[in-house]
Design a protein around this motif. Structure first.
Motif, mmCIF file in Angstrom:
data_model
loop_
_atom_site.group_PDB
_atom_site.id
_atom_site.type_symbol
_atom_site.label_atom_id
_atom_site.label_comp_id
_atom_site.label_asym_id
_atom_site.label_seq_id
_atom_site.Cartn_x
_atom_site.Cartn_y
_atom_site.Cartn_z
ATOM 1 N N TRP A 63 39.438 41.038 33.429
ATOM 2 C CA TRP A 63 40.096 42.213 33.977
ATOM 3 C C TRP A 63 40.002 43.427 33.051
ATOM 4 N N THR A 64 39.854 43.200 31.758
ATOM 5 C CA THR A 64 39.570 44.323 30.865
ATOM 6 C C THR A 64 38.238 44.956 31.237
ATOM 7 N N LEU A 65 37.226 44.112 31.435
ATOM 8 C CA LEU A 65 35.905 44.607 31.825
ATOM 9 C C LEU A 65 35.938 45.219 33.225
ATOM 10 N N ALA A 66 36.656 44.588 34.143
ATOM 11 C CA ALA A 66 36.729 45.089 35.519
ATOM 12 C C ALA A 66 37.368 46.475 35.572
ATOM 13 N N ALA A 67 38.424 46.671 34.812
ATOM 14 C CA ALA A 67 39.070 47.983 34.784
ATOM 15 C C ALA A 67 38.136 49.039 34.205
ATOM 16 N N TRP A 68 37.406 48.680 33.162
ATOM 17 C CA TRP A 68 36.469 49.617 32.535
ATOM 18 C C TRP A 68 35.330 49.975 33.500
ATOM 19 N N LEU A 69 34.891 49.006 34.301
ATOM 20 C CA LEU A 69 33.826 49.261 35.263
ATOM 21 C C LEU A 69 34.283 50.172 36.398
ATOM 22 N N SER A 70 35.503 50.001 36.847
ATOM 23 C CA SER A 70 35.955 50.696 38.058
ATOM 24 C C SER A 70 36.624 52.034 37.783
ATOM 25 N N SER A 108 46.643 46.220 28.436
ATOM 26 C CA SER A 108 47.210 45.901 29.757
ATOM 27 C C SER A 108 46.954 44.451 30.139
ATOM 28 N N SER A 109 45.721 43.993 29.919
ATOM 29 C CA SER A 109 45.360 42.627 30.285
ATOM 30 C C SER A 109 46.089 41.601 29.432
ATOM 31 N N HIS A 152 41.224 54.620 20.007
ATOM 32 C CA HIS A 152 41.808 55.346 21.131
ATOM 33 C C HIS A 152 40.764 55.483 22.240
ATOM 34 N N THR A 153 40.478 54.378 22.889
ATOM 35 C CA THR A 153 39.479 54.342 23.957
ATOM 36 C C THR A 153 40.085 53.693 25.194
ATOM 37 N N ASP A 154 39.445 53.964 26.337
ATOM 38 C CA ASP A 154 39.932 53.397 27.591
ATOM 39 C C ASP A 154 39.905 51.868 27.568
ATOM 40 N N ILE A 155 38.810 51.298 27.080
ATOM 41 C CA ILE A 155 38.678 49.840 27.151
ATOM 42 C C ILE A 155 39.700 49.161 26.243
ATOM 43 N N ALA A 156 40.048 49.796 25.124
ATOM 44 C CA ALA A 156 41.086 49.223 24.266
ATOM 45 C C ALA A 156 42.438 49.250 24.971
ATOM 46 N N TYR A 157 42.684 50.298 25.755
ATOM 47 C CA TYR A 157 43.944 50.381 26.504
ATOM 48 C C TYR A 157 43.968 49.335 27.621
#
Length: 505
Positions: free
Chosen positions: A36-43, A96-97, A87-92
């Motif tokens: 879901w970390t990867l899925a959020a980054w993709l979408s 969450s995940s 401070h990156t989106d994927i780290a955030y």
């Protein structure tokens, strides 16, 4: 003659197989968090369109005991996380995940108080597929932080009721306070635990035991700093919560009906996943799982933990005429998968833990395919959520300021999402000031901005921001055009204006 007792080889082998199987299932939940970390980054080309996640950050780095809208737990967690991670989106999204994963393991721990451990893990697998612990959980905020806190609060509640351990009592008090520090909506959880205590005779007896005072003492100690902050600041969070109340009792009942129907939708996939892991007699299993919600006798302890929060929501929402959102209850179903497991286990309906891998594996493939498609189509269509260049705007702002003054932006204000993004995508040195409601950011004052310097960032179309920023700063606007790249495409540029208040000296 001496006698020794040894496990017969078939029994020992069976236990070893069970242990290995449990170990493999354990890793499904961390893998689910990774997917879901990867899925959020993709979408998602940005964290979240409403800007909750960057708001969490700009609050949290100030380490206050409370904030204008909410109590502080989720902001503290965000600030602590980004003390360590970039401070990156994927780290955030990873934060969450992991928050959702912590909640799923709490559900597993709760189920383990009622069923064998190898079955308990299936409760986490079933709930992992629900939107509550997947795509809704990706937006880390005051609602989603409860996903990790509520299940563990319930676990220590049951553990204390079953064992009377002092450690469980202390942990229950601390986690109950953490739930309230996450969001005041957690009074729903506390009310549900009270309902369960009063409804179960064995649990009701704990109320008059001395060790129960440990629960109250731990709760009060953990909550005391926030209570002090509330008193000193005249209860600002209560005023914010009060804005969501009002209207007629009929309207409140209608909203509660819609809220309840939404919860059914959230749980449908978990129901289906549980059935897929049943070896046989699936029709009977489906009937039992449905009946478990209306027949307390099938497992009274878990029934009260499952339905108690819904009863509390109905009572509180109707009494306060609350304008509820369905996602407010996203953490309330921590006990439903353990209830289903306990009922099926009692009825002798076998589940096949090995099927959990196939269930989740198929689900992961669908999720990654769908989220990649969503991300690609958003970029192709230049949709607002895909094309808005928040990280790129922050880079442009910090680059400009470093070129002129040799350091990062010390303070930023302006259109909230844009200004907060400049602070988030910095190296941790930029503070946020709310120029429209300065009382909500008491850590900065106008006089200090003049001394240290500040950047005002407004969207080109945000006339109110531009007028106010020009008046406060006394500077002329500097137009800036920013665009982002995504999926091999250069997306449409967005227009902004900067007002630069140079640091004195």
């Amino acid at each position: 003659m001496s006698h020794t007792t040894t496990l017969q080889p078939p029994i020992a082998a069976a236990r070893m197989r069970e242990s290995n199987e449990t170990g493999k299932l354990f890793w499904l939940l961390p893998l689910h968090a990774l997917v879901w970390t990867l899925a959020a980054w993709l979408s998602r080309s940005n964290l979240d369109t409403p800007g909750d996640m960057v708001e969490n950050y700009v609050w949290g780095i100030e380490w206050q005991a409370g904030y204008a809208k909410h109590p502080p737990l989720f902001a503290w967690i965000t600030a602590g996380w980004f003390r360590v991670f970039p401070h990156t989106d994927i780290a955030y999204f990873a934060l969450s995940s992991l928050n959702a994963m912590a909640g799923l393991f709490g559900i597993v721990a709760l189920a383990g108080r009622f069923v064998p451990r190898r079955l308990a893990l299936l409760a986490g697998v079933a709930m992992a597929i629900s939107p509550l612990y997947s795509n809704l959980a990706i937006k880390f905020n005051a609602n989603s932080v409860l996903l990790s806190v509520w299940p563990w609060t319930a676990y220590f509640f049951v553990r204390y009721m079953q064992t009377r351990e002092a450690r469980a009592a202390l942990a229950l008090g601390v986690f109950a306070a953490a739930a309230v520090l996450g969001k005041y909506f957690s009074v729903v959880l506390l009310a549900a635990l009270v309902f369960a205590t009063l409804a179960r005779p064995a649990w009701r007896a704990r109320l008059i035991e001395r060790r129960t005072l440990l629960v109250a003492l731990a709760f009060a100690a953990a909550l005391a700093p926030h209570v002090h902050w509330l008193v000193v600041n005249h209860f600002p969070t209560f005023a914010y919560a009060d804005k969501r109340t009002g209207g007629s009792i009929g309207a409140a009942l209608g909203r509660f009906g819609i809220y309840t129907l939404a919860q059914i939708g959230y749980l449908a996939l978990s129901f289906a996943a549980m059935l897929l892991m049943v070896r046989e007699r699936r029709g009977e299993a489906a009937r039992l799982m449905a009946a478990s919600l209306v027949k307390p006798s099938l497992n009274p302890d878990l029934w009260w933990l499952t339905l108690g929060p819904l009863f509390a929501v109905g009572l509180i929402a109707c009494a306060a005429r609350t304008q509820m959102a369905s996602v407010w209850g996203m953490a309330q179903w921590f006990a439903i998968a353990p209830l289903w497991l306990a009922v099926l286990d009692r009825a002798g309906i076998a589940l096949v833990p090995a099927r959990a891998l196939r269930v989740l594996g198929g689900y992961w493939l669908i999720v990654l395919a769908v989220t990649a498609t969503i991300g690609y189509l958003g970029a192709r269509r230049n949709s607002d959520d895909a094309a808005e260049p928040r990280a790129e705007l922050a880079a442009a702002a910090q680059g400009m300021w470093n070129q002129r003054f040799g350091h990062d932006v010390p303070a930023v204000a302006g259109s909230p999402h844009e200004a907060q993004s400049v602070a988030f995508y910095s190296r941790g040195q930029t503070q946020y000031w709310n120029m429209g409601e300065p009382q909500t950011t008491p850590w900065l004052h106008l006089a200090g901005l003049d001394q240290r310097g500040a950047l005002f960032v407004c969207r080109m179309g945000d006339v109110h921001c531009i007028v106010q920023a020009r008046w406060i700063s006394g500077e002329e606007p500097e137009p800036v055009s920013v665009h982002k790249h995504a999926w091999g495409r250069e997306l449409a540029a967005r227009e902004y204006v900067f007002f630069v208040v140079a640091p004195q000296g």
